[in-house]
Every structure is written in structure tokens, then in C-alpha cells.
Design a protein around this motif. Structure first.
Motif, PDB file in Angstrom:
ATOM      1  N   THR A  52       0.805  -1.149   0.026  1.00 52.88           N
ATOM      2  CA  THR A  52       0.031  -0.019   0.006  1.00 52.88           C
ATOM      3  C   THR A  52       0.938   1.309  -0.057  1.00 52.88           C
ATOM      4  N   LEU A  53       2.121   1.050   0.877  1.00 51.73           N
ATOM      5  CA  LEU A  53       2.826   2.290   0.721  1.00 51.73           C
ATOM      6  C   LEU A  53       3.633   2.680  -0.449  1.00 51.73           C
ATOM      7  N   ASP A  54       3.936   1.366  -1.153  1.00 49.13           N
ATOM      8  CA  ASP A  54       4.485   1.615  -2.443  1.00 49.13           C
ATOM      9  C   ASP A  54       3.668   2.171  -3.536  1.00 49.13           C
ATOM     10  N   ARG A  55       2.333   1.818  -3.216  1.00 45.21           N
ATOM     11  CA  ARG A  55       1.533   2.252  -4.285  1.00 45.21           C
ATOM     12  C   ARG A  55       1.260   3.663  -4.098  1.00 45.21           C
ATOM     13  N   TYR A  56       1.200   3.920  -3.026  1.00 47.63           N
ATOM     14  CA  TYR A  56       0.873   5.641  -2.335  1.00 47.63           C
ATOM     15  C   TYR A  56       2.040   6.351  -2.918  1.00 47.63           C
ATOM     16  N   LYS A  57       3.149   5.579  -3.038  1.00 48.30           N
ATOM     17  CA  LYS A  57       4.412   6.584  -3.439  1.00 48.30           C
ATOM     18  C   LYS A  57       4.351   6.782  -5.098  1.00 48.30           C
ATOM     19  N   GLU A  58       3.871   5.755  -5.606  1.00 49.35           N
ATOM     20  CA  GLU A  58       3.794   5.881  -6.956  1.00 49.35           C
ATOM     21  C   GLU A  58       2.457   6.911  -7.641  1.00 49.35           C
ATOM     22  N   ILE A  59       1.514   6.743  -6.751  1.00 46.83           N
ATOM     23  CA  ILE A  59       0.325   7.732  -7.022  1.00 46.83           C
ATOM     24  C   ILE A  59       0.673   9.222  -6.774  1.00 46.83           C
ATOM     25  N   THR A  60       1.449   9.416  -5.475  1.00 52.01           N
ATOM     26  CA  THR A  60       2.195  10.763  -5.348  1.00 52.01           C
ATOM     27  C   THR A  60       3.086  11.218  -6.401  1.00 52.01           C
ATOM     28  N   LEU A  61       3.865  10.302  -6.900  1.00 50.47           N
ATOM     29  CA  LEU A  61       4.885  10.542  -7.905  1.00 50.47           C
ATOM     30  C   LEU A  61       3.813  11.201  -9.285  1.00 50.47           C
ATOM     31  N   LEU A  62       2.831  10.384  -9.389  1.00 50.95           N
ATOM     32  CA  LEU A  62       2.289  10.557 -10.642  1.00 50.95           C
ATOM     33  C   LEU A  62       1.415  12.063 -10.650  1.00 50.95           C
ATOM     34  N   HIS A  63       1.099  11.966  -9.579  1.00 47.05           N
ATOM     35  CA  HIS A  63       0.052  13.398  -9.418  1.00 47.05           C
ATOM     36  C   HIS A  63       1.230  14.566  -9.335  1.00 47.05           C
ATOM     37  N   ASN A  64       2.038  14.590  -8.609  1.00 47.74           N
ATOM     38  CA  ASN A  64       3.237  15.766  -8.852  1.00 47.74           C
ATOM     39  C   ASN A  64       3.780  15.808 -10.002  1.00 47.74           C
ATOM     40  N   LEU A  65       3.959  14.855 -10.706  1.00 44.05           N
ATOM     41  CA  LEU A  65       4.279  14.953 -12.116  1.00 44.05           C
ATOM     42  C   LEU A  65       3.458  15.452 -13.102  1.00 44.05           C
ATOM     43  N   SER A  66       2.112  15.119 -12.829  1.00 41.76           N
ATOM     44  CA  SER A  66       1.007  15.809 -13.639  1.00 41.76           C
ATOM     45  C   SER A  66       0.888  17.325 -13.258  1.00 41.76           C
ATOM     46  N   GLU A  67       1.238  17.759 -12.115  1.00 43.59           N
ATOM     47  CA  GLU A  67       0.955  19.128 -11.812  1.00 43.59           C
ATOM     48  C   GLU A  67       2.271  19.921 -12.569  1.00 43.59           C
ATOM     49  N   LYS A  68       3.299  19.193 -12.419  1.00 38.09           N
ATOM     50  CA  LYS A  68       4.579  19.678 -13.218  1.00 38.09           C
ATOM     51  C   LYS A  68       4.317  20.004 -14.535  1.00 38.09           C
ATOM     52  N   MET A  69       3.638  18.989 -15.176  1.00 35.94           N
ATOM     53  CA  MET A  69       3.778  18.906 -16.725  1.00 35.94           C
ATOM     54  C   MET A  69       2.780  19.919 -17.400  1.00 35.94           C
ATOM     55  N   THR A  70       1.841  20.254 -16.523  1.00 39.43           N
ATOM     56  CA  THR A  70       0.817  21.125 -16.941  1.00 39.43           C
ATOM     57  C   THR A  70       1.440  22.727 -17.155  1.00 39.43           C
ATOM     58  N   ALA A  71       2.552  22.885 -16.507  1.00 45.73           N
ATOM     59  CA  ALA A  71       3.274  24.195 -16.576  1.00 45.73           C
ATOM     60  C   ALA A  71       3.998  24.210 -17.864  1.00 45.73           C
ATOM     61  N   HIS A  72       4.144  23.120 -18.711  1.00 48.19           N
ATOM     62  CA  HIS A  72       5.135  23.003 -19.699  1.00 48.19           C
ATOM     63  C   HIS A  72       4.203  22.529 -20.909  1.00 48.19           C
ATOM     64  N   LEU A  73       4.458  23.313 -22.250  1.00 51.25           N
ATOM     65  CA  LEU A  73       3.568  22.531 -23.525  1.00 51.25           C
ATOM     66  C   LEU A  73       4.746  22.191 -24.469  1.00 51.25           C
TER      67      LEU A  73
END
Length: 172
Positions: free
Chosen positions: A90-111
Motif C-alpha cells: 500500500t505504501l509503495d502504491r501511495y508513493k507511485e500515485i504521489t509521484l504521478l500526481h506531482n508529475l502531472s502538476e509539473k507537466m501542466t506548466a510545460h507545453l
């Protein structure tokens, strides 16, 4: 070595309660020892020994006529290991989801494709131990390197080997 310690397991109040109930039902005294022979609970002068098993490994012993107690402790240890394994997954999956969430937030700033690819590779390198990595786009039957790092990418890539072959074949 197993991540479940018998000493910690029998210190739990619910396990102590079970042990006390089973001890009162037993006709003789029993003792529980860890795998090094240290007595953790009770006392016994008998020589009958029952192993407490976890994943095929003895984590301790019941001394005396306590075969049922050894079985119960083995069962409890297995359940405890399952809980720990599930918690880690569960902790590993949480880390993956957090990574994907953080990455998607950063990606929206770049086109720009190159900026997004660089960001993805940078984030991946932070969470995955690796010697090299690349972000590629599949154009027709060619993989185009958008960004790369590591020695592997200093030389021409053999597209018909390993994971790259699978990408070309399955288009995923």
C-alpha cells in the motif's frame, strides 16, 4: 531473516490473552523461546519441542506439550506477515500515485514536448535506480529519442533488442 519478531508478537495483548487461555487448558506448563533459545514466556522443564514456523523458517519454539500453541503462534505470525506485506505494498502504491500526481502538476506548466520529456526523465531518475534512461516517441516504425541520460545512449541504439523491440511490436 523474517520481518516478524516473536518477542514483539507475543507481547501483543490479544496474543497474550490467547496464550493465557491455552496455558490454562494445558495439562502441563509450557515455555516459548525465540530462535536463539531465549525464554520469552512461561517456563517448562519438559524436553518436548514444537517449532513456531513462519514462511518455512523456525522463528521460535514451544517447550512442553504445546503443539497446539505452536500451531496457533505460527498462524498468528503468518497473519502478521501478511498485514506487514499488505501495508508495504500500500505504501509503495501511495508513493507511485504521489509521484504521478506531482508529475502531472509539473507537466501542466510545460507545453513543449522536450520540456515534458525532460521532466518525466528527471522524476523517474529520482525514484528509480538506473544507469541510463530515455523518453522516446514512436513515429511510424522509428523510435525518436526526445531526451536521454546515461552511457547507453552515447552510442547508436539497437531498436531490435529487449524492451525496445517489444515497444515497436506491440505499439505500447
Amino acid at each position: 531473516m523474517t520481518p516478524i519478531r516473536l518477542k514483539r508478537l507475543i507481547a501483543k495483548s490479544e496474543v497474550k490473552e490467547i496464550l493465557n487461555c491455552l496455558q490454562s487448558l494445558a495439562a502441563t506448563e509450557i515455555a516459548i523461546q525465540d530462535s536463539e533459545g531465549q525464554t520469552l514466556w512461561g517456563h517448562s522443564t519438559q524436553s518436548v519441542i514444537y517449532p513456531i514456523q513462519l514462511a518455512g523458517e523456525s522463528i521460535g519454539y514451544v517447550i512442553g506439550e504445546g503443539g497446539a500453541i505452536a500451531s496457533v503462534l505460527s498462524y498468528v505470525a503468518e497473519r502478521e506477515l501478511e498485514k506487514k506485506t499488505l501495508a508495504q505494498e500500500t505504501l509503495d502504491r501511495y508513493k507511485e500515485i504521489t509521484l504521478l500526481h506531482n508529475l502531472s502538476e509539473k507537466m501542466t506548466a510545460h507545453l513543449e514536448v522536450e520540456a515534458v520529456a525532460g521532466l518525466v526523465l528527471s522524476e523517474a531518475k529520482r525514484s528509480i535506480t538506473s544507469d541510463c534512461g530515455a523518453v522516446m516517441l514512436l513515429n511510424e516504425d522509428q523510435l525518436e529519442i526526445i531526451t536521454a541520460s546515461g552511457e547507453f545512449f552515447d552510442s547508436p541504439i539497437q531498436l531490435k533488442q529487449g524492451i525496445l523491440e517489444a515497444v515497436l511490436e506491440h505499439r505500447k
